[in-house]
Each structure stands twice: as structure tokens, then as C-alpha cells.
Design an enzyme around this catalytic site. Structure first.
Site, PDB file in Angstrom:
ATOM      1  N   ASP A   7     -74.004  18.764  48.261  1.00 21.76           N
ATOM      2  CA  ASP A   7     -73.501  17.461  48.675  1.00 21.76           C
ATOM      3  C   ASP A   7     -73.445  17.486  50.201  1.00 21.76           C
ATOM      4  O   ASP A   7     -73.960  18.425  50.847  1.00 21.76           O
ATOM      5  CB  ASP A   7     -72.150  17.135  48.011  1.00 21.76           C
ATOM      6  CG  ASP A   7     -71.003  18.011  48.515  1.00 21.76           C
ATOM      7  OD1 ASP A   7     -71.260  18.964  49.287  1.00 21.76           O
ATOM      8  OD2 ASP A   7     -69.847  17.740  48.137  1.00 21.76           O
ATOM      9  N   HIS A   8     -72.811  16.473  50.793  1.00 22.17           N
ATOM     10  CA  HIS A   8     -72.725  16.408  52.262  1.00 22.17           C
ATOM     11  C   HIS A   8     -71.987  17.610  52.855  1.00 22.17           C
ATOM     12  O   HIS A   8     -72.365  18.117  53.902  1.00 22.17           O
ATOM     13  CB  HIS A   8     -72.039  15.100  52.680  1.00 22.17           C
ATOM     14  CG  HIS A   8     -70.675  14.937  52.066  1.00 22.17           C
ATOM     15  ND1 HIS A   8     -70.509  14.645  50.731  1.00 22.17           N
ATOM     16  CD2 HIS A   8     -69.427  15.065  52.579  1.00 22.17           C
ATOM     17  CE1 HIS A   8     -69.210  14.577  50.462  1.00 22.17           C
ATOM     18  NE2 HIS A   8     -68.538  14.832  51.571  1.00 22.17           N
ATOM     19  N   CYS A  64     -71.361  23.023  47.818  1.00 22.25           N
ATOM     20  CA  CYS A  64     -70.518  21.880  48.203  1.00 22.25           C
ATOM     21  C   CYS A  64     -69.461  22.421  49.152  1.00 22.25           C
ATOM     22  O   CYS A  64     -69.644  23.499  49.720  1.00 22.25           O
ATOM     23  CB  CYS A  64     -69.943  21.158  46.985  1.00 22.25           C
ATOM     24  SG  CYS A  64     -68.826  22.101  45.943  1.00 22.25           S
ATOM     25  N   GLY A  65     -68.380  21.711  49.358  1.00 20.99           N
ATOM     26  CA  GLY A  65     -67.381  22.174  50.321  1.00 20.99           C
ATOM     27  C   GLY A  65     -66.762  23.499  49.910  1.00 20.99           C
ATOM     28  O   GLY A  65     -66.661  24.439  50.695  1.00 20.99           O
ATOM     29  N   THR A  66     -66.348  23.568  48.652  1.00 22.29           N
ATOM     30  CA  THR A  66     -65.731  24.798  48.134  1.00 22.29           C
ATOM     31  C   THR A  66     -66.605  25.520  47.113  1.00 22.29           C
ATOM     32  O   THR A  66     -66.303  26.667  46.759  1.00 22.29           O
ATOM     33  CB  THR A  66     -64.414  24.453  47.402  1.00 22.29           C
ATOM     34  OG1 THR A  66     -64.726  23.507  46.358  1.00 22.29           O
ATOM     35  CG2 THR A  66     -63.382  23.852  48.349  1.00 22.29           C
ATOM     36  N   GLY A  67     -67.584  24.843  46.580  1.00 20.82           N
ATOM     37  CA  GLY A  67     -68.368  25.375  45.459  1.00 20.82           C
ATOM     38  C   GLY A  67     -67.729  25.059  44.116  1.00 20.82           C
ATOM     39  O   GLY A  67     -68.350  25.211  43.061  1.00 20.82           O
ATOM     40  N   GLY A  69     -66.410  22.037  42.766  1.00 17.38           N
ATOM     41  CA  GLY A  69     -66.870  20.849  42.056  1.00 17.38           C
ATOM     42  C   GLY A  69     -68.269  21.032  41.493  1.00 17.38           C
ATOM     43  O   GLY A  69     -68.553  20.669  40.337  1.00 17.38           O
ATOM     44  N   HIS A  97     -73.933  41.309  34.357  1.00 15.38           N
ATOM     45  CA  HIS A  97     -73.085  41.230  33.159  1.00 15.38           C
ATOM     46  C   HIS A  97     -73.081  39.846  32.507  1.00 15.38           C
ATOM     47  O   HIS A  97     -72.959  39.746  31.294  1.00 15.38           O
ATOM     48  CB  HIS A  97     -71.631  41.592  33.519  1.00 15.38           C
ATOM     49  CG  HIS A  97     -71.440  43.063  33.741  1.00 15.38           C
ATOM     50  ND1 HIS A  97     -70.192  43.658  33.765  1.00 15.38           N
ATOM     51  CD2 HIS A  97     -72.328  44.065  33.956  1.00 15.38           C
ATOM     52  CE1 HIS A  97     -70.326  44.964  33.981  1.00 15.38           C
ATOM     53  NE2 HIS A  97     -71.615  45.231  34.111  1.00 15.38           N
ATOM     54  N   ASN A  98     -73.153  38.801  33.331  1.00 17.27           N
ATOM     55  CA  ASN A  98     -72.989  37.438  32.783  1.00 17.27           C
ATOM     56  C   ASN A  98     -74.297  36.661  32.668  1.00 17.27           C
ATOM     57  O   ASN A  98     -74.301  35.545  32.168  1.00 17.27           O
ATOM     58  CB  ASN A  98     -72.010  36.624  33.648  1.00 17.27           C
ATOM     59  CG  ASN A  98     -70.715  37.362  33.921  1.00 17.27           C
ATOM     60  OD1 ASN A  98     -70.409  37.670  35.075  1.00 17.27           O
ATOM     61  ND2 ASN A  98     -69.967  37.684  32.888  1.00 17.27           N
ATOM     62  N   ARG A 108     -67.588  25.237  53.191  1.00 14.98           N
ATOM     63  CA  ARG A 108     -66.392  25.238  54.045  1.00 14.98           C
ATOM     64  C   ARG A 108     -65.576  26.508  53.838  1.00 14.98           C
ATOM     65  O   ARG A 108     -64.464  26.626  54.351  1.00 14.98           O
ATOM     66  CB  ARG A 108     -65.532  24.008  53.713  1.00 14.98           C
ATOM     67  CG  ARG A 108     -66.181  22.693  54.090  1.00 14.98           C
ATOM     68  CD  ARG A 108     -65.400  21.507  53.560  1.00 14.98           C
ATOM     69  NE  ARG A 108     -65.990  20.242  54.016  1.00 14.98           N
ATOM     70  CZ  ARG A 108     -65.698  19.063  53.490  1.00 14.98           C
ATOM     71  NH1 ARG A 108     -64.825  18.962  52.497  1.00 14.98           N
ATOM     72  NH2 ARG A 108     -66.278  17.978  53.942  1.00 14.98           N
ATOM     73  N   HIS A 132     -73.634  43.383  26.935  1.00 12.88           N
ATOM     74  CA  HIS A 132     -73.417  42.156  27.710  1.00 12.88           C
ATOM     75  C   HIS A 132     -74.172  40.978  27.107  1.00 12.88           C
ATOM     76  O   HIS A 132     -73.745  39.837  27.229  1.00 12.88           O
ATOM     77  CB  HIS A 132     -73.819  42.381  29.173  1.00 12.88           C
ATOM     78  CG  HIS A 132     -73.055  43.482  29.810  1.00 12.88           C
ATOM     79  ND1 HIS A 132     -71.694  43.389  30.042  1.00 12.88           N
ATOM     80  CD2 HIS A 132     -73.423  44.727  30.207  1.00 12.88           C
ATOM     81  CE1 HIS A 132     -71.267  44.519  30.574  1.00 12.88           C
ATOM     82  NE2 HIS A 132     -72.295  45.351  30.681  1.00 12.88           N
ATOM     83  N   ARG A 135     -72.063  39.432  24.496  1.00 12.66           N
ATOM     84  CA  ARG A 135     -70.981  38.622  25.077  1.00 12.66           C
ATOM     85  C   ARG A 135     -71.510  37.294  25.622  1.00 12.66           C
ATOM     86  O   ARG A 135     -70.855  36.251  25.476  1.00 12.66           O
ATOM     87  CB  ARG A 135     -70.263  39.413  26.177  1.00 12.66           C
ATOM     88  CG  ARG A 135     -69.503  40.600  25.601  1.00 12.66           C
ATOM     89  CD  ARG A 135     -69.096  41.610  26.641  1.00 12.66           C
ATOM     90  NE  ARG A 135     -68.498  42.780  26.008  1.00 12.66           N
ATOM     91  CZ  ARG A 135     -68.286  43.935  26.630  1.00 12.66           C
ATOM     92  NH1 ARG A 135     -68.619  44.069  27.905  1.00 12.66           N
ATOM     93  NH2 ARG A 135     -67.748  44.940  25.984  1.00 12.66           N
TER      94      ARG A 135
HETATM   95  C1  RB5 Z   1     -66.201  16.883  49.454  1.00 15.53           C
HETATM   96  O1  RB5 Z   1     -65.243  16.427  50.324  1.00 15.53           O
HETATM   97  C2  RB5 Z   1     -65.659  18.034  48.638  1.00 15.53           C
HETATM   98  O2  RB5 Z   1     -64.638  17.597  47.803  1.00 15.53           O
HETATM   99  C3  RB5 Z   1     -66.766  18.676  47.831  1.00 15.53           C
HETATM  100  O3  RB5 Z   1     -67.772  19.094  48.676  1.00 15.53           O
HETATM  101  C4  RB5 Z   1     -66.406  19.903  47.005  1.00 15.53           C
HETATM  102  O4  RB5 Z   1     -65.741  20.838  47.780  1.00 15.53           O
HETATM  103  C5  RB5 Z   1     -65.747  19.648  45.729  1.00 15.53           C
HETATM  104  O5  RB5 Z   1     -65.476  20.543  44.945  1.00 15.53           O
END
Ligand code: RB5
Length: 145
Positions: A7-8, A64-67, A69, A97-98, A108, A132, A135
Site C-alpha cells: 500500500d502507500h 504495508c505500514g506494519t505488515g 493488515g 517449518h511452516n 514503518r 512439519h 502440521r
Molecule cells: C496505513 O496507514 C496503515 O494502516 C497500513 O499500511 C498498515 O500498516 C495496516 O496494517
């Protein structure tokens, strides 16, 4: 051939990873997003994950920002095992393993050098099979329950 999507908030890290993949000679397809305008990560997670699930691409990388979502969305698609990664040991285990077929990164959360090492580890580690496999098959069975 692998697929990559962001995403952005993951756009800049995705550019770094794509440059790294090109240097390594790894073939990939970028399915978006293609700019830094705010967008909805499930759209891009689904595009990539459906293609991995149907065999169009062997593996996928999501950013994404955190991975979070991206990985949550991808794991809703039957056949996808997407690992949210921020260290190399987990990247190795996700494959060994997975038998993870997708990985997600937080643009981020981690820097580009660690991200590249995680990607290399993920792409170059094979599934161990054996106990594995049993599993992983149990995970697959959960989709039918
Ligand atoms: C976007 O602002 C942020 O929510 C998205 O990139 C992601 O981190 C969601 O999990």
C-alpha cells in the site's frame, strides 16, 4: 516468478526490495500500489494472494505500514500461509517449518537492509517436510472446518 505488492505506507520499502531483487536476478511482478497516494491494503493483498493461491506466482511479498493488515488479509485467502516477518530466524522458520508462501513486512517498522536480508532468507530457504508437512496439512484442514 514471485509477486510483490504494497500500500502507500509500504511503497518506499517495496521500491528498495524490488531494486534488490533486480540485482539478485529474481523475477517478480509488482501488482501495485504504484504511487504514494493513500489506498486500501486489502485490495493489493488480495491481488497478490489470489495469484499465489492459484499458482500464477510461486511466492509473494507484501509490504504495508506494519505488515499486519497485509498479512491478515492475505491469510483469509484459502491456500495462503503468510508470515509477518521482522527477523531472519523467523524468516527461515517460516519457510522450513511452516512452508509459508507469502511474507509481509512493515515499512514503518524495519529498515531496508534488514528487510532485504529477510527477503533473501525467505526466498532461499526450503521446506523441511516430514513432521512439519503433517502440521502444515493440519493448517490446510482448518480451511475445511
Ligand atoms: C496505513 O496507514 C496503515 O494502516 C497500513 O499500511 C498498515 O500498516 C495496516 O496494517
Amino acid at each position: 516468478m514471485i509477486v510483490i505488492a504494497s500500500d502507500h505506507a509500504g511503497f518506499d520499502l517495496k521500491q528498495e526490495i524490488m531494486a534488490h531483487l533486480r540485482e539478485q536476478g529474481v523475477k517478480f511482478e509488482d501488482v501495485g500500489t504504484f504511487n504514494r497516494e493513500s489506498c486500501h491494503y486489502p485490495v493489493f493483498a488480495e491481488k497478490a494472494a489470489r495469484g499465489v493461491a492459484d499458482g500464477t506466482w510461486e511466492k509473494g511479498i507484501l509490504v504495508c505500514g506494519t505488515g499486519l493488515g497485509m498479512s491478515m488479509a492475505a491469510n483469509k485467502i484459502p491456500g495462503i500461509r503468510c508470515a509477518l516477518l521482522s527477523d531472519c530466524f523467523s524468516a527461515e522458520m517460516a519457510r522450513a517449518h511452516n512452508d509459508a508462501n507469502m511474507m509481509a513486512l512493515g515499512g514503518r517498522v524495519i529498515g531496508p537492509e534488514l528487510a532485504k536480508r529477510i527477503v533473501d532468507t525467505f526466498l532461499n530457504t526450503g521446506f523441511m517436510g516430514g513432521k512439519h508437512e503433517l502440521r502444515v496439512n493440519m493448517i490446510r484442514d482448518l480451511e475445511k472446518k
